[in-house]
Design an enzyme around this catalytic site. Sequence first.
Site, mmCIF file in Angstrom:
data_model
loop_
_atom_site.group_PDB
_atom_site.id
_atom_site.type_symbol
_atom_site.label_atom_id
_atom_site.label_comp_id
_atom_site.label_asym_id
_atom_site.label_seq_id
_atom_site.Cartn_x
_atom_site.Cartn_y
_atom_site.Cartn_z
ATOM 1 N N HIS A 63 0.827 -1.204 0.000
ATOM 2 C CA HIS A 63 0.000 0.000 0.000
ATOM 3 C C HIS A 63 0.864 1.258 0.000
ATOM 4 O O HIS A 63 0.583 2.237 -0.703
ATOM 5 C CB HIS A 63 -0.925 -0.018 1.222
ATOM 6 N N GLU A 66 2.166 1.806 -3.470
ATOM 7 C CA GLU A 66 1.130 2.343 -4.360
ATOM 8 C C GLU A 66 1.071 3.871 -4.250
ATOM 9 O O GLU A 66 0.972 4.581 -5.255
ATOM 10 C CB GLU A 66 -0.213 1.715 -4.008
ATOM 11 N N HIS A 67 1.119 4.378 -3.021
ATOM 12 C CA HIS A 67 1.149 5.828 -2.817
ATOM 13 C C HIS A 67 2.392 6.448 -3.448
ATOM 14 O O HIS A 67 2.336 7.453 -4.152
ATOM 15 C CB HIS A 67 1.166 6.135 -1.310
ATOM 16 N N GLU A 143 -3.726 8.321 7.112
ATOM 17 C CA GLU A 143 -4.738 7.365 6.656
ATOM 18 C C GLU A 143 -5.017 6.318 7.732
ATOM 19 O O GLU A 143 -6.167 5.917 7.953
ATOM 20 C CB GLU A 143 -4.264 6.703 5.365
#
Length: 448
Positions: A63, A66-67, A143
């Site tokens: 994740h 991906e950012h 997040e």
Amino acid sequence: MTDALRGLPGDDREAPQGVRRTVLPSGLRVVTERLPGVRSAAVGLWVGVGARDERPDEVGAAHFLEHLLFKRTPTRTAQSVAVEMDAVGGELNAFTTKEYTCFYAHVLDEDAALAIDVVADIALRGACDPADVDLEREVVLEEIAMREDDPEDLVGDLLVEAVLGGHPLARPVIGSAESIESMTAERVRAFHGERYRPRSMVLSVAGNIDHDDIVRRARAATGGDAAAAAAPAPIRSGRAAAAEGGRLVVHPHDGEQVHLAIGIPTLGRGEAELRWPLAVLNHAVGGGLSSRLFQEIRESRGLAYSVYSGIETYADAGVFSVYAGCRPDNLAEVAVQVRRILESVGRDGLGEDECARSRGALRGGMVLGLEDSGARMNRLGAGELARGHHIPLSESLDRIAAVTCEDVRSVARDLLARPRSAVVVGPFGDAAELPAPLFDVLGQAPAQ
């Protein structure tokens, strides 16, 4: 189309409803669906890498990566990408799951080439500069904090962990504050270099496009001629993992509601013959407005505003879950009703009217859910990664229609007899403060 553009021999083939598939020499699979009635194109570059592929010292890396890949490439910056996409009115984004990551764009059909070039550049050539890692670390930590403030999301993550125990699928996709704070540029860069290979990727495109043109664009954007012929990565497969379950997790959280999730380990995609009976069962139990959970707990008794069931299915494991958000004073009665409904369905199955209604809801929802190019692209990409081939919509509809009440009853008897786990997020310090009916749902003695 010339043989030189076909990729590996025999891999380009026409399927019903305009779906075509080509494997490039690098192993990249290109799957398209032509939709001549639209003026858009949805492009997705799918990578068969997710949270389950992380090592213990990499939790959250998929994740985080991906950012990070959006920050810069050798020829683009995050700002220049935003300018390019805004100039054509396009949408660009990405998401990470337990088993795969997808970089996608939605544009006018005339801008499909730009979308392919941008998503390929980001996914394959995105940089992992230390300065960007430190900056994006703060974004991911925010997040994580946001998830902690959303009890419904939090309870779902905790439930998968409770049900699947030590399985790699139990890891949270987003990672933890501790794992993200310790993430280094070198670790993320190594994860990218090791995992993001064309043979583990699928480019899926749906819309008013031409397959041969998409293949050409894909080769140019991904360096499709640079690698020697390579077979695609093996499909994730396997029978359902051994049932675990039987855990109770209490997560203290200040708020006006208590969030309850009950989970049961269920089948993985290796149990494909049971997929649709399970889907029919889920819809009747808590998947729609006419379901037993919704009608009994919300409509008849007013015990909760949000109550439903769901299924998460992975290659070799899965979770059937029930969720309810209610005031603490209603938790005991909600638990009583959930237990009664699950025991009734496990013992007696569903009525013919419930089976028919659920089959109809699934078939209608599937067709209506595929009315736009983005949904078609998602079906193509996820299906290719999961199965290595496309299942025509008509075949899926026929399989749903063929499900019988006895099929559902057989699945229910097995599933609802398995060990259950539960997660409670709310104003409780520990299990000793929970009402006794909750332990009855789990088949456990109350905490002392």
